[in-house]
Enzyme design. Structure first.
Site, mmCIF file in Angstrom:
data_model
loop_
_atom_site.group_PDB
_atom_site.id
_atom_site.type_symbol
_atom_site.label_atom_id
_atom_site.label_comp_id
_atom_site.label_asym_id
_atom_site.label_seq_id
_atom_site.Cartn_x
_atom_site.Cartn_y
_atom_site.Cartn_z
ATOM 1 N N GLU A 1 0.851 -1.214 0.000
ATOM 2 C CA GLU A 1 0.000 0.000 0.000
ATOM 3 C C GLU A 1 0.876 1.250 0.000
ATOM 4 O OE1 GLU A 1 -3.211 -0.112 -0.578
ATOM 5 O OE2 GLU A 1 -3.065 -2.295 -0.558
ATOM 6 N N TRP B 1 1.589 1.717 -3.410
ATOM 7 C CA TRP B 1 0.579 2.437 -4.203
ATOM 8 C C TRP B 1 0.810 3.949 -4.132
ATOM 9 C CZ3 TRP B 1 -2.758 1.297 -7.918
ATOM 10 C CH2 TRP B 1 -3.167 -0.027 -8.077
ATOM 11 N N TRP C 1 -20.838 13.355 -18.898
ATOM 12 C CA TRP C 1 -21.066 13.646 -17.481
ATOM 13 C C TRP C 1 -22.335 14.460 -17.310
ATOM 14 C CZ3 TRP C 1 -18.044 10.675 -14.802
ATOM 15 C CH2 TRP C 1 -16.725 10.427 -15.193
ATOM 16 N N ASN D 1 -10.606 3.486 3.338
ATOM 17 C CA ASN D 1 -10.317 3.294 1.905
ATOM 18 C C ASN D 1 -11.431 2.548 1.168
ATOM 19 O OD1 ASN D 1 -8.543 3.268 -0.492
ATOM 20 N ND2 ASN D 1 -8.573 1.062 -0.139
ATOM 21 N N TRP E 1 -15.504 13.146 -12.092
ATOM 22 C CA TRP E 1 -14.627 12.754 -10.977
ATOM 23 C C TRP E 1 -13.896 13.961 -10.392
ATOM 24 C CZ3 TRP E 1 -9.390 13.696 -11.485
ATOM 25 C CH2 TRP E 1 -8.889 13.875 -12.773
ATOM 26 N N TRP F 1 -8.935 8.865 -7.647
ATOM 27 C CA TRP F 1 -10.189 9.228 -8.325
ATOM 28 C C TRP F 1 -10.185 8.727 -9.761
ATOM 29 C CZ3 TRP F 1 -14.920 10.642 -6.883
ATOM 30 C CH2 TRP F 1 -15.090 11.051 -5.568
HETATM 31 P P1 FAD Z 1 -3.153 2.069 5.300
HETATM 32 O O1 FAD Z 1 -3.997 0.968 4.769
HETATM 33 O O2 FAD Z 1 -2.640 1.946 6.655
HETATM 34 O O3 FAD Z 1 -1.959 2.270 4.265
HETATM 35 C C1 FAD Z 1 -0.731 2.910 4.619
HETATM 36 C C2 FAD Z 1 -0.436 4.044 3.660
HETATM 37 O O4 FAD Z 1 -0.331 3.568 2.322
HETATM 38 C C3 FAD Z 1 -1.507 5.107 3.613
HETATM 39 O O5 FAD Z 1 -1.383 6.021 4.675
HETATM 40 C C4 FAD Z 1 -1.247 5.733 2.254
HETATM 41 O O6 FAD Z 1 -0.198 6.667 2.287
HETATM 42 C C5 FAD Z 1 -0.818 4.544 1.428
HETATM 43 N N1 FAD Z 1 -1.991 4.017 0.724
HETATM 44 C C6 FAD Z 1 -2.905 3.123 1.174
HETATM 45 N N2 FAD Z 1 -3.824 2.870 0.218
HETATM 46 C C7 FAD Z 1 -3.485 3.628 -0.851
HETATM 47 C C8 FAD Z 1 -4.041 3.809 -2.147
HETATM 48 N N3 FAD Z 1 -5.121 3.138 -2.550
HETATM 49 N N4 FAD Z 1 -3.441 4.685 -2.985
HETATM 50 C C9 FAD Z 1 -2.334 5.366 -2.606
HETATM 51 N N5 FAD Z 1 -1.760 5.229 -1.384
HETATM 52 C C10 FAD Z 1 -2.329 4.373 -0.534
HETATM 53 N N6 FAD Z 1 -4.855 8.654 0.138
HETATM 54 C C11 FAD Z 1 -4.187 9.745 0.566
HETATM 55 O O7 FAD Z 1 -3.182 9.622 1.263
HETATM 56 N N7 FAD Z 1 -4.615 10.997 0.208
HETATM 57 C C12 FAD Z 1 -5.709 11.200 -0.583
HETATM 58 O O8 FAD Z 1 -6.028 12.350 -0.893
HETATM 59 C C13 FAD Z 1 -6.443 10.061 -1.003
HETATM 60 N N8 FAD Z 1 -7.573 10.194 -1.741
HETATM 61 C C14 FAD Z 1 -8.251 9.069 -2.132
HETATM 62 C C15 FAD Z 1 -9.406 9.212 -2.913
HETATM 63 C C16 FAD Z 1 -10.126 8.099 -3.330
HETATM 64 C C17 FAD Z 1 -11.347 8.260 -4.197
HETATM 65 C C18 FAD Z 1 -9.691 6.804 -2.952
HETATM 66 C C19 FAD Z 1 -10.456 5.594 -3.380
HETATM 67 C C20 FAD Z 1 -8.553 6.655 -2.180
HETATM 68 C C21 FAD Z 1 -7.810 7.767 -1.780
HETATM 69 N N9 FAD Z 1 -6.638 7.636 -1.006
HETATM 70 C C22 FAD Z 1 -5.962 8.761 -0.620
HETATM 71 C C23 FAD Z 1 -6.038 6.303 -0.764
HETATM 72 C C24 FAD Z 1 -6.443 5.604 0.538
HETATM 73 O O9 FAD Z 1 -7.835 5.613 0.687
HETATM 74 C C25 FAD Z 1 -5.809 6.218 1.773
HETATM 75 O O10 FAD Z 1 -4.417 6.381 1.582
HETATM 76 C C26 FAD Z 1 -6.012 5.321 3.003
HETATM 77 O O11 FAD Z 1 -7.390 5.124 3.229
HETATM 78 C C27 FAD Z 1 -5.369 5.959 4.194
HETATM 79 O O12 FAD Z 1 -5.629 5.219 5.341
HETATM 80 P P2 FAD Z 1 -4.468 4.508 6.151
HETATM 81 O O13 FAD Z 1 -3.347 5.461 6.368
HETATM 82 O O14 FAD Z 1 -5.090 3.868 7.326
HETATM 83 O O15 FAD Z 1 -3.997 3.413 5.096
#
Ligand code: FAD
Length: 481
Positions: free
Chosen positions: A286, A289, A317, A352, A370, A393
Site C-alpha cells: 500500500e 501504491w 457527465w 479506503n 470525478w 479518483w
Molecule cells: P493504510 O492501509 O494503513 O496504508 C498505509 C499508507 O499507504 C496510507 O497512509 C497511504 O499513504 C498509502 N496508501 C494506502 N492505500 C493507498 C491507495 N489506494 N493509494 C495510494 N496510497 C495508498 N490517500 C491519501 O493519502 N490521500 C488522498 O487524498 C487520497 N484520496 C483518495 C481518494 C479516493 C477516491 C480513494 C479511493 C482513495 C484515496 N486515497 C488517498 C487512498 C487511501 O484511501 C488512503 O491512503 C487510506 O485510506 C489511508 O488510510 P491509512 O493510512 O489507514 O492506510
C-alpha cells in the site's frame, strides 16, 4: 515562532525550506543543512494560492504539524520562521534578508512544483547562493524506476515488483541533536493569525478526538499498528467498522513521518516475526501504491485535472448539483454512502474501502465528473495528497492508468453487506438507522414499513437504473474511441 531581536549572525546561515516534510527524523534536507556546519534557520511559507495549497481540513492538521515542527526544531536550537505569501518571492527575500549562504529543501513531483523549484534554484544561484535539494518524500523518485523498455510504468504490479526488488534508494537519517542557536532579527508570522483552524463555525471540533498531531504521535501510531492490526491487515483492512489500517495517511501527506521510516520499521517487524511476512508485505504494497501515484503524477503532469485515458474527455457527465449536494452532505438515502461522507465531514478521514464505494457512486451512479469529487475530497480530507487523491479518483472513474474497469460498478448495498456485515459502521455515522437490524441496515427502503425510520431519506436514485445508464454512457465513448 516569534522573531527574536538580534543582529545578523555570522557565519552566513543555511535555510531549510520545509514544505510537505514537516519533521526532524529522516529529513534529508535538514540533516544536510546541519551537516554543512553552518548555523541553520527553518522556513515555512503559506502560499494560499499555491499549487496544492491545503484545503480546509488539511489546514487544521497543518496547524498542529507546524506547532510540533516548531517545538521540535526549537528544542535542538533551530528557529522556524513562518511567513505567508507567494513562495518564490518569500523564500528569495528571506534568504536575502538572512544573508544566507544556502537553501536546502526536499523535492516535490508535480510539474508546476518542479518548474517553480527550478526557477527558485536558478534565482538563488544567480545571487551567489547554493541550492540543495533531496529526496525526502519517496522510497524511490519517479525517474529512478523504469520499465524493461526504459520508460515509466502504467501498471502497478510490475512497478511494485521492481520497487520491491531494488528497495529504497537511500538510508534513513536520524533525528538531529542539539545545535548552537543562531541569533537573528527576522520576524515570523504568528501561527494563530493564519487562522488555519476554523472557528465560526468550528466544523472541525470532532477532529481532535481522532488526531493527535506530531512526530511522536505518528511514530506511536505506527508502533501501535505494527503491534496489533498489522498481523491481520490483509483481511481487516477492508472492514470500515474496525480500526484495521494504520491511519498514517495525514502524517504521510504532510511529511510528519517518512515512508522510509515506515518501510524500515515494517521490515524489522517482519524479520523479528512480530507480524507474518504476507501481512507485512501487503501493508508495504500500500505504501507502494503511494509511490506509484507519485510515479504517475511525475510522468503525467495533467493527472490532477485531466483523464489519463483521452477517450474520457468525451464522457457524457451530468451537471447534477442537487445530487452532488446530497452526496457531500451524506443525505443520499444509501446508508454506506452516507456513513462514509459523514465520517469524512466529522473526522477529516474516510476508510479506503468506503472511499472507493462513495467515489464509484458519484462518478457512475450519479455521472458527476470525478474532478468534482476530487475537489471535495481535497477540501475535506486531512490526508489530501497531490498524487494519491487524483490517482485514486482516476482509478475509480476508470480513466486512469491501470484503472478499475469502468464497467465494474460497485453496488453500495452488497458492498455494505460484505464489508460492514453487522452494520456497525453505518450505525456509528448514521444514527437515524441505529435501530435497524443488520439484515435491513444497508437497504432500509426494503425494510418493513413498521421499522423503517421516518427521518432517513429515500434513495435519491434507483441503483439498478443508474447502473444501466452508466454502462450506456461508457458504451458511447467506447464506440466513439
Ligand atoms: P493504510 O492501509 O494503513 O496504508 C498505509 C499508507 O499507504 C496510507 O497512509 C497511504 O499513504 C498509502 N496508501 C494506502 N492505500 C493507498 C491507495 N489506494 N493509494 C495510494 N496510497 C495508498 N490517500 C491519501 O493519502 N490521500 C488522498 O487524498 C487520497 N484520496 C483518495 C481518494 C479516493 C477516491 C480513494 C479511493 C482513495 C484515496 N486515497 C488517498 C487512498 C487511501 O484511501 C488512503 O491512503 C487510506 O485510506 C489511508 O488510510 P491509512 O493510512 O489507514 O492506510
Amino acid at each position: 515562532m516569534t522573531g527574536q531581536p538580534a543582529r545578523h549572525a555570522s557565519p552566513q546561515p543555511a535555510i531549510v525550506w520545509f514544505r510537505r516534510d514537516l519533521r526532524l527524523l529522516d529529513n534529508p534536507a535538514l540533516s544536510a543543512a546541519l551537516a554543512s556546519g553552518r548555523p541553520v534557520l527553518g522556513a515555512y511559507i503559506l502560499d494560499r494560492d499555491g499549487f496544492f495549497a491545503a484545503g480546509g481540513a488539511q489546514r487544521w492538521f497543518l496547524a498542529g504539524a507546524l506547532e510540533s515542527l516548531s517545538r521540535g526544531l526549537s528544542e535542538i536550537g533551530v528557529d522556524l520562521i513562518i511567513r505567508e505569501g507567494g513562495e518564490k518571492d518569500t523564500i528569495l527575500s528571506l534568504s536575502r534578508a538572512a544573508n544566507a549562504a544556502a537553501v536546502y529543501w526536499n523535492r516535490r513531483y508535480a510539474r508546476a512544483e518542479i518548474e517553480s523549484d527550478q526557477q527558485i534554484k536558478g534565482h538563488l544561484k544567480k545571487s551567489g547562493l547554493e541550492a540543495h535539494s533531496f529526496n525526502g518524500a519517496l522510497l524511490r523518485e519517479p525517474f529512478e524506476i523504469k520499465s524493461k523498455t526504459g520508460g515509466p510504468y502504467r501498471v502497478y504490479t510490475p512497478f511494485w515488483n521492481t520497487l520491491r526488488a531494488i528497495g529504497p534508494g537511500r538510508r534513513e537519517v536520524g533525528a538531529p541533536g542539539p545545535q548552537k542557536r543562531i541569533t537573528h532579527s527576522f520576524s515570523s508570522d504568528r501561527l494563530e493569525d493564519w487562522r488555519l483552524r476554523p472557528t465560526t463555525p468550528n466544523w472541525a471540533k470532532e477532529f481532535a478526538d481522532e488526531w493527535r498531531i506530531g512526530e511522536q504521535e505518528a511514530a506511536g501510531r505506527l508502533d501501535a499498528f505494527l503491534g496489533g492490526p498489522a498481523a491481520r491487515y490483509g483481511e481487516e483492512r477492508n472492514l470500515p467498522g474496525i480500526r484495521g489500517t494504520s491511519q498514517l495517511s495525514p502524517y504521510l501527506a504532510l511529511g510528519v513521518i517518512s515512508p522510509l521510516t515506515i518501510w524500515n520499521r515494517t521490515e524489522r517487524a517482519i524479520s523479528e516475526r512480530m507480524i507474518p511476512e504476507g501481512e507485512g508485505l501487503k501493508f508495504l504494497s500500500e505504501i507502494g501504491w503511494r509511490e506509484f501515484a507519485y510515479h504517475l503524477l511525475y510522468h503525467n503532469p495533467t493527472m490532477p485535472t485531466a483523464p489519463l485515458r483521452a477517450q474520457f474527455e468525451h464522457f457524457p457527465w451530468r451537471d447534477d448539483e442537487a445530487a452532488f449536494g446530497a452526496w457531500t452532505r451524506g443525505e443520499t438515502g444509501v446508508p454506506i454512502i452516507d456513513a462514509g461522507m459523514r465520517e469524512l465531514w466529522r473526522t477529516g478521514w474516510m476508510h479506503n474501502r468506503v472511499r472507493m464505494i462513495v467515489a464509484s457512486f458519484l462518478v457512475k451512479n450519479l455521472l458527476v465528473p470525478w474532478q468534482k469529487g476530487e475537489r471535495w475530497f481535497w477540501e475535506t480530507l486531512v490526508d489530501a495528497d497531490p498524487a494519491n487523491n487524483a490517482a485514486s479518483w482516476q482509478w475509480v472513474a476508470g480513466c486512469g492508468a491501470d484503472a478499475a474497469p469502468y464497467f465494474r460498478i460497485f453496488n453500495p448495498v452488497s458492498q455494505g453487506e460484505k464489508f460492514d456485515p453487522n452494520g456497525d459502521y453505518v450505525r456509528r455515522f448514521v444514527p437515524e438507522l441505529a435501530r435497524l437490524p443488520a439484515a435491513e441496515i444497508h437497504a432500509p427502503w426494503k425494510a418493513p414499513t413498521a421499522i423503517r425510520p421516518g427521518d432517513y431519506p429515500a434513495p435519491i436514485i434507483d441503483l439498478d437504473q443508474t447502473r444501466k445508464r452508466a454502462l450506456e454512457a461508457y458504451q458511447s465513448i467506447k464506440s466513439a474511441a
